[in-house]
Write a protein that holds these residues in place. Structure first.
Motif, PDB file in Angstrom:
ATOM      1  N   MET A 222       0.783  -1.167  -0.086  1.00  0.00           N
ATOM      2  CA  MET A 222      -0.058   0.041   0.152  1.00  0.00           C
ATOM      3  C   MET A 222       0.766   1.363   0.034  1.00  0.00           C
ATOM      4  O   MET A 222       0.674   2.035  -0.590  1.00  0.00           O
ATOM      5  CB  MET A 222      -0.813  -0.213   1.297  1.00  0.00           C
ATOM      6  N   GLU A 223       2.101   1.231   0.888  1.00  0.00           N
ATOM      7  CA  GLU A 223       2.825   2.325   0.826  1.00  0.00           C
ATOM      8  C   GLU A 223       3.562   2.530  -0.519  1.00  0.00           C
ATOM      9  O   GLU A 223       3.614   3.819  -1.113  1.00  0.00           O
ATOM     10  CB  GLU A 223       3.948   2.273   1.840  1.00  0.00           C
ATOM     11  N   HIS A 224       3.994   1.416  -1.230  1.00  0.00           N
ATOM     12  CA  HIS A 224       4.165   1.701  -2.530  1.00  0.00           C
ATOM     13  C   HIS A 224       3.214   2.350  -3.576  1.00  0.00           C
ATOM     14  O   HIS A 224       3.556   3.270  -4.451  1.00  0.00           O
ATOM     15  CB  HIS A 224       4.746   0.443  -3.217  1.00  0.00           C
ATOM     16  N   CYS A 225       2.186   2.083  -3.468  1.00  0.00           N
ATOM     17  CA  CYS A 225       1.297   2.656  -4.281  1.00  0.00           C
ATOM     18  C   CYS A 225       0.890   4.122  -3.907  1.00  0.00           C
ATOM     19  O   CYS A 225       0.565   5.087  -4.537  1.00  0.00           O
ATOM     20  CB  CYS A 225      -0.227   1.965  -4.003  1.00  0.00           C
ATOM     21  N   ALA A 226       1.052   4.564  -2.517  1.00  0.00           N
ATOM     22  CA  ALA A 226       0.863   5.469  -1.843  1.00  0.00           C
ATOM     23  C   ALA A 226       1.828   6.672  -2.423  1.00  0.00           C
ATOM     24  O   ALA A 226       1.704   7.852  -2.803  1.00  0.00           O
ATOM     25  CB  ALA A 226       0.915   5.654  -0.487  1.00  0.00           C
ATOM     26  N   ALA A 227       3.184   6.294  -2.593  1.00  0.00           N
ATOM     27  CA  ALA A 227       4.260   6.935  -3.370  1.00  0.00           C
ATOM     28  C   ALA A 227       3.896   7.332  -4.792  1.00  0.00           C
ATOM     29  O   ALA A 227       4.262   8.464  -5.288  1.00  0.00           O
ATOM     30  CB  ALA A 227       5.521   6.100  -3.396  1.00  0.00           C
ATOM     31  N   GLN A 228       3.065   6.514  -5.501  1.00  0.00           N
ATOM     32  CA  GLN A 228       2.732   6.950  -6.531  1.00  0.00           C
ATOM     33  C   GLN A 228       1.473   7.775  -6.703  1.00  0.00           C
ATOM     34  O   GLN A 228       1.522   8.810  -7.451  1.00  0.00           O
ATOM     35  CB  GLN A 228       2.405   5.503  -7.542  1.00  0.00           C
ATOM     36  N   VAL A 229       0.682   7.707  -5.860  1.00  0.00           N
ATOM     37  CA  VAL A 229      -0.257   8.673  -5.630  1.00  0.00           C
ATOM     38  C   VAL A 229       0.271   9.992  -5.438  1.00  0.00           C
ATOM     39  O   VAL A 229      -0.033  11.030  -5.879  1.00  0.00           O
ATOM     40  CB  VAL A 229      -1.386   8.454  -4.485  1.00  0.00           C
ATOM     41  N   LEU A 230       1.404  10.056  -4.522  1.00  0.00           N
ATOM     42  CA  LEU A 230       1.993  11.536  -4.380  1.00  0.00           C
ATOM     43  C   LEU A 230       2.762  11.716  -5.281  1.00  0.00           C
ATOM     44  O   LEU A 230       2.804  13.203  -5.591  1.00  0.00           O
ATOM     45  CB  LEU A 230       3.288  11.256  -3.146  1.00  0.00           C
ATOM     46  N   ALA A 231       3.473  11.116  -6.461  1.00  0.00           N
ATOM     47  CA  ALA A 231       3.953  11.547  -7.455  1.00  0.00           C
ATOM     48  C   ALA A 231       3.107  12.028  -8.562  1.00  0.00           C
ATOM     49  O   ALA A 231       3.426  12.961  -9.183  1.00  0.00           O
ATOM     50  CB  ALA A 231       4.840  10.475  -8.001  1.00  0.00           C
ATOM     51  N   LEU A 279      -8.789   4.827  -3.178  1.00  0.00           N
ATOM     52  CA  LEU A 279      -7.883   4.073  -4.237  1.00  0.00           C
ATOM     53  C   LEU A 279      -7.995   2.583  -3.752  1.00  0.00           C
ATOM     54  O   LEU A 279      -7.077   2.243  -2.718  1.00  0.00           O
ATOM     55  CB  LEU A 279      -6.713   4.602  -4.517  1.00  0.00           C
ATOM     56  N   ARG A 280      -8.838   1.607  -4.252  1.00  0.00           N
ATOM     57  CA  ARG A 280      -8.873   0.258  -3.827  1.00  0.00           C
ATOM     58  C   ARG A 280      -7.920  -0.678  -4.756  1.00  0.00           C
ATOM     59  O   ARG A 280      -8.107  -0.695  -5.897  1.00  0.00           O
ATOM     60  CB  ARG A 280     -10.334  -0.300  -4.071  1.00  0.00           C
ATOM     61  N   ILE A 281      -6.887  -1.191  -3.907  1.00  0.00           N
ATOM     62  CA  ILE A 281      -5.955  -1.982  -4.662  1.00  0.00           C
ATOM     63  C   ILE A 281      -6.031  -3.504  -4.077  1.00  0.00           C
ATOM     64  O   ILE A 281      -6.627  -3.561  -2.849  1.00  0.00           O
ATOM     65  CB  ILE A 281      -4.490  -1.418  -4.559  1.00  0.00           C
ATOM     66  N   GLY A 282      -5.279  -4.286  -4.689  1.00  0.00           N
ATOM     67  CA  GLY A 282      -4.821  -5.570  -4.124  1.00  0.00           C
ATOM     68  C   GLY A 282      -6.370  -6.610  -4.445  1.00  0.00           C
ATOM     69  O   GLY A 282      -7.182  -6.520  -5.172  1.00  0.00           O
ATOM     70  N   GLY A 283      -6.128  -7.745  -3.458  1.00  0.00           N
ATOM     71  CA  GLY A 283      -7.045  -8.705  -3.736  1.00  0.00           C
ATOM     72  C   GLY A 283      -8.287  -8.523  -2.788  1.00  0.00           C
ATOM     73  O   GLY A 283      -8.697  -7.565  -2.105  1.00  0.00           O
ATOM     74  N   GLU A 307      -3.357   5.516 -12.315  1.00  0.00           N
ATOM     75  CA  GLU A 307      -3.526   6.247 -13.720  1.00  0.00           C
ATOM     76  C   GLU A 307      -5.063   6.611 -13.790  1.00  0.00           C
ATOM     77  O   GLU A 307      -5.223   7.745 -14.646  1.00  0.00           O
ATOM     78  CB  GLU A 307      -3.559   5.152 -14.693  1.00  0.00           C
ATOM     79  N   GLN A 308      -6.105   6.310 -12.934  1.00  0.00           N
ATOM     80  CA  GLN A 308      -7.149   6.985 -12.959  1.00  0.00           C
ATOM     81  C   GLN A 308      -7.686   8.241 -12.214  1.00  0.00           C
ATOM     82  O   GLN A 308      -8.538   8.970 -12.756  1.00  0.00           O
ATOM     83  CB  GLN A 308      -8.417   5.960 -12.619  1.00  0.00           C
TER      84      GLN A 308
END
Length: 317
Positions: A222-231, A279-283, A307-308
């Motif tokens: 989730m933190e990896h995804c959060a970094a993308q959201v911040l970028a 942002l809902r991610i994962g399984g 990307e959305q």
């Protein structure tokens, strides 16, 4: 409401010269349980639709200017700058607004986007207005527009710079409610997407048997995804960032103990109330699905990929 709150006792037609003006006598059940007799005049002119046509490349909008007698008798010049609009006349809102926009502006209208409905003067008028936005190009113009002469319309077509039109709200040059609402909608949701506070919701305990290493791996994802959201120019948050420290401060000693189960999702839900999107991610995850459901009840935007998310000027995405 399950119990009766309104009883109409009389109905009188006062005028049907243009549209229908009626007087209603009714009894209203007040919150203390008592009934109060009231009289109201109600003007029924049917429902309507309005559209703001815009061109992002040129940063322009199409508006109209025409005479409105009610504004004139209320101290205005009567010449209001407006978005194209008209009554439905038994057509669907999408079909009717395309026809009305073409009649008024002279531009053929293609795809339209419904943004909301609103009662514009619910104290006296029944009309519900359907609000739309739509793109236009110079080549879409097929005639001069101006409305229909036999309906008394003499409409001037205005193509304005978007920033100019927004400034005209502040100056008072644009004083029509539906036009102000659509211009501000365009500014907020189309022109300048603001940075959103996004709750990144992914599986935490699901499928881990509360193994600390697997829990940490889920948080890392989730933190990896959060970094993308911040970028991408937005502000990411995780429920775990708030709920895990707070449950420990509340006395929880392990994931899944009594204090954890009582408080974890409550803290996450309070955080969600301050967010703009999920942002809902994962399984599979029952907890994530519950957060999504709450977010949708709160009216938050729901995304499944970074990307959305709206593109924010200055973001690195």
């Amino acid at each position: 409401m399950s119990e009766e709150t309104i009883r109409i006792t009389a109905e009188q037609t006062l005028s049907d010269n243009w549209y229908v003006l009626k007087k209603y006598s009714f009894e209203l059940r007040r919150r203390d349980g008592s009934w109060q007799a009231q009289d109201r005049e109600v003007y029924d002119r049917g429902n309507g639709a309005t559209i703001l046509l815009y061109n992002l490349q040129r940063r322009t909008v199409l508006l109209t200017r025409q005479f409105r007698m009610p504004a004139f008798v209320n101290g205005h010049s009567g010449y209001l700058i407006e978005t194209a609009a008209g009554l439905l006349d038994n057509a669907s809102p999408e079909v009717r607004i395309r026809q009305e926009a073409q009649e008024e502006t002279g531009y053929r209208v293609g795809e339209v986007q419904k943004v909301f409905d609103a009662f514009m003067s619910p104290g006296s008028v029944t009309e519900r207005v359907h609000f739309f936005i739509g793109h236009y190009q110079a080549e879409d113009r097929i005639d001069a527009g101006g409305g229909l002469e036999h309906e008394g319309e003499d409409i001037e077509v205005l193509e304005l710079d978007i920033d100019q039109a927004l400034g005209m709200i502040k100056s008072g040059e644009i004083a029509d409610g539906k036009t102000i609402m659509l211009l501000q909608y365009l500014q907020l949701h189309v022109l300048k997407p603001r940075s959103l506070m996004v709750l990144v919701a992914g599986p935490y305990r699901s499928g881990t048997d509360d193994d600390p290493a697997l829990l940490a791996r889920n948080v890392e994802a989730m933190e990896h995804c959060a970094a993308q959201v911040l970028a991408a120019g937005h502000f990411p948050v995780l429920g775990e960032w708030v709920a895990l420290p707070m449950t420990r401060l509340g006395g929880s000693r392990a994931v899944g103990d009594e204090i954890y189960n009582q408080r974890f999702h409550a803290y996450a839900e309070r955080l969600l109330e301050r967010c703009d999107a999920v942002l809902r991610i994962g399984g599979p995850s029952a907890g994530c699905d519950a957060m999504v459901e709450i977010g949708q009840r709160l009216g938050l935007a729901l995304y499944h990929r970074v990307e959305q998310l709206p593109v924010v000027p200055g973001g690195n995405g």
